[in-house]
Design an enzyme around this catalytic site. Structure first.
Site, PDB file in Angstrom:
ATOM      1  N   PRO A  29      -0.453  -0.748  -7.374  1.00  0.00           N
ATOM      2  CA  PRO A  29      -0.209  -1.033  -9.208  1.00  0.00           C
ATOM      3  C   PRO A  29      -0.945  -1.823  -9.806  1.00  0.00           C
ATOM      4  CG  PRO A  29       1.770  -1.381  -7.268  1.00  0.00           C
ATOM      5  CD  PRO A  29       0.972  -0.719  -6.634  1.00  0.00           C
ATOM      6  N   MET A  30      -2.057  -1.796 -10.897  1.00  0.00           N
ATOM      7  CA  MET A  30      -2.204  -3.199 -11.190  1.00  0.00           C
ATOM      8  C   MET A  30      -2.353  -2.974 -12.665  1.00  0.00           C
ATOM      9  SD  MET A  30      -6.123  -2.690  -8.836  1.00  0.00           S
ATOM     10  CE  MET A  30      -6.238  -0.769  -8.622  1.00  0.00           C
ATOM     11  N   GLN A  82       6.991   1.735 -10.476  1.00  0.00           N
ATOM     12  CA  GLN A  82       6.858   0.166  -9.500  1.00  0.00           C
ATOM     13  C   GLN A  82       7.776  -0.667 -11.091  1.00  0.00           C
ATOM     14  OE1 GLN A  82       3.871  -3.169  -9.107  1.00  0.00           O
ATOM     15  NE2 GLN A  82       4.618  -2.738  -7.144  1.00  0.00           N
ATOM     16  N   CYS A 112       4.823  -9.719  -6.945  1.00  0.00           N
ATOM     17  CA  CYS A 112       3.662 -10.887  -7.940  1.00  0.00           C
ATOM     18  C   CYS A 112       3.535 -11.542  -7.858  1.00  0.00           C
ATOM     19  CB  CYS A 112       3.714 -10.416  -9.344  1.00  0.00           C
ATOM     20  SG  CYS A 112       2.962 -10.234 -10.606  1.00  0.00           S
ATOM     21  N   ASN A 226      -1.033  -3.219   2.683  1.00  0.00           N
ATOM     22  CA  ASN A 226      -2.246  -3.498   1.814  1.00  0.00           C
ATOM     23  C   ASN A 226      -2.700  -4.864   1.320  1.00  0.00           C
ATOM     24  OD1 ASN A 226      -0.990  -4.812  -1.828  1.00  0.00           O
ATOM     25  ND2 ASN A 226      -2.590  -3.251  -1.354  1.00  0.00           N
ATOM     26  N   GLY A 227      -3.871  -5.096   0.879  1.00  0.00           N
ATOM     27  CA  GLY A 227      -4.871  -6.513   0.860  1.00  0.00           C
ATOM     28  C   GLY A 227      -5.605  -6.412   2.127  1.00  0.00           C
ATOM     29  N   GLY A 250      -6.604  -1.517  -2.922  1.00  0.00           N
ATOM     30  CA  GLY A 250      -6.355  -1.637  -5.208  1.00  0.00           C
ATOM     31  C   GLY A 250      -7.563  -1.434  -5.927  1.00  0.00           C
ATOM     32  N   ARG A 251      -8.570  -2.749  -5.791  1.00  0.00           N
ATOM     33  CA  ARG A 251      -9.828  -3.264  -6.386  1.00  0.00           C
ATOM     34  C   ARG A 251     -10.423  -1.963  -6.029  1.00  0.00           C
ATOM     35  NH1 ARG A 251      -6.139  -6.143  -7.982  1.00  0.00           N
ATOM     36  NH2 ARG A 251      -6.066  -7.446 -10.460  1.00  0.00           N
TER      37      ARG A 251
END
Length: 366
Positions: A29-30, A82, A112, A226-227, A250-251
């Protein structure tokens, strides 16, 4: 033919199996990125990967009666919602509002680090309050009820001066005690004072090894990571020994969806299938974009999420330039997309993709 609508609904076991499979590769989720237009485009590449909404503020959803925040196209499924919040009763009501929307999972954001989120006493700062987190998750699980969407959590390794090797296992104990069975761990700490959200994505060092070891030790939790995951190959390596339940990207997926999502179904299903080309994915957006424009929307709202479709390809710069300059104009329509596409691919390749995919190369994915 079955004429009872309920008889065609997937069983709880089938839905659980699909979710378990889908979360082997999920898209993070972004905020301001993974909106419904982005997710619809991403789904053109993969039928199987689990997609996430942007974080929805539970208080805004409930107290503002803003159920439009839950709107999405059924073609986005499997889809996770989310939520952000720290009030058990409000989060429970948010879950109840979402029950009939078809979400496979509802996730609580505990990662976040933005000032705005901290001012609401939720996000990463909740890493300091595991007891409250457990109350929130328990309330969400009760609201979801039997057969409802699975309630999950997404957290960091820790915040500020916490020692993750000591505090994270305790935090996970509280999460598991609430009844949660799956946690996504962003493998960095968050520094709540001194680093911006952007810096918090890159400066705190990654510790994939800690997440991996926790996944091996915890029989009561499925853990995804994640990450810092930049490629499908890296995701496959992380999943190779079977300890992790999934990898969240993510990105990297947003900026190069063809490279990540184009081969996602092969990774998830463990079988060989041709990846969906960017050309096919782009052409599959024509009907969706037409409906969006007919309802009063603007082309740029959709195409801003498509700029990375041809990352690394000859003509990618022209593709981005044409969409960026022309999609914001009044009256801009899919003809702009076709002009941009013509700048990328040879005419014969474009025509072949168009013939093979006049509407939707993936078929029904709801």
């Amino acid at each position: 033919m079955l004429d009872d609508a309920t008889s065609t609904r997937p069983s709880d076991a089938a839905r659980a199996a699909r979710l378990m499979r889908a979360r082997r590769l999920s898209i993070a989720p972004m905020m301001e990125w993974t909106d419904r237009h982005c997710r619809y485009f991403h789904r053109r590449f993969s039928t199987e990967a689990l997609l996430y909404t942007e974080m929805v503020n539970a208080a805004g959803l409930v107290k503002g009666a803003a159920d439009w925040l839950l709107d999405h196209d059924p073609a986005e499924h499997p889809l996770a919602l989310q939520l952000g919040g720290a009030e058990p009763a409000v989060l429970a009501e948010a879950v109840r509002m979402a029950l009939d929307r078809g979400f496979a999972e509802i996730n609580l954001n505990i990662g976040c680090p933005s000032d705005r989120v901290q001012s609401g006493r939720f996000g990463a700062c909740l890493m300091r309050e595991p007891g409250l987190v457990a109350e929130c998750l328990a309330a969400m699980i009760e609201a979801a009820g039997p057969g409802g969407p699975e309630i999950t959590a997404k957290c960091r390794l820790g915040v500020d001066d916490q020692d993750p090797e000591r505090t994270l296992p305790v935090f996970l104990d509280h999460v598991a005690s609430a009844g949660v069975g799956h946690v996504i761990i962003h493998a960095r700490k968050a520094w709540l004072d001194g680093l911006s959200p952007r810096e918090n994505r890159t400066i705190p060092p990654l510790d994939h090894a800690l997440v991996h070891s926790l996944a091996a030790e915890r029989d009561d939790l499925a853990i995804s990571i994640n990450g810092g995951v930049q490629s499908l190959g890296q995701a496959a390596d992380l999943l190779a020994d079977g300890r992790l339940a999934g990898v969240m990207i993510g990105r990297a997926a947003y900026h190069d969806p063809a490279a990540i999502l184009g081969g996602a179904d092969t990774l998830i299903l463990g079988e060989t299938r041709p990846p969906v080309s960017p050309e096919k994915a782009v052409l599959a957006m024509e009907g969706y974009i037409g409906a969006h424009l007919a309802s009063g929307g603007r082309l740029h709202s959709v195409t801003r999420h498509m700029l990375g479709a041809f990352a690394g390809r000859r003509g990618a710069r022209a593709w981005r330039r044409i969409l960026s300059e022309e999609a914001t104009s009044d009256g801009a329509d899919f003809a702009v997309v076709r002009r941009a596409l013509a700048a990328v691919a040879p005419a014969e390749a474009w025509e072949e993709a168009a013939k093979a995919s006049p509407d939707n190369p993936l078929g029904a994915v709801a």
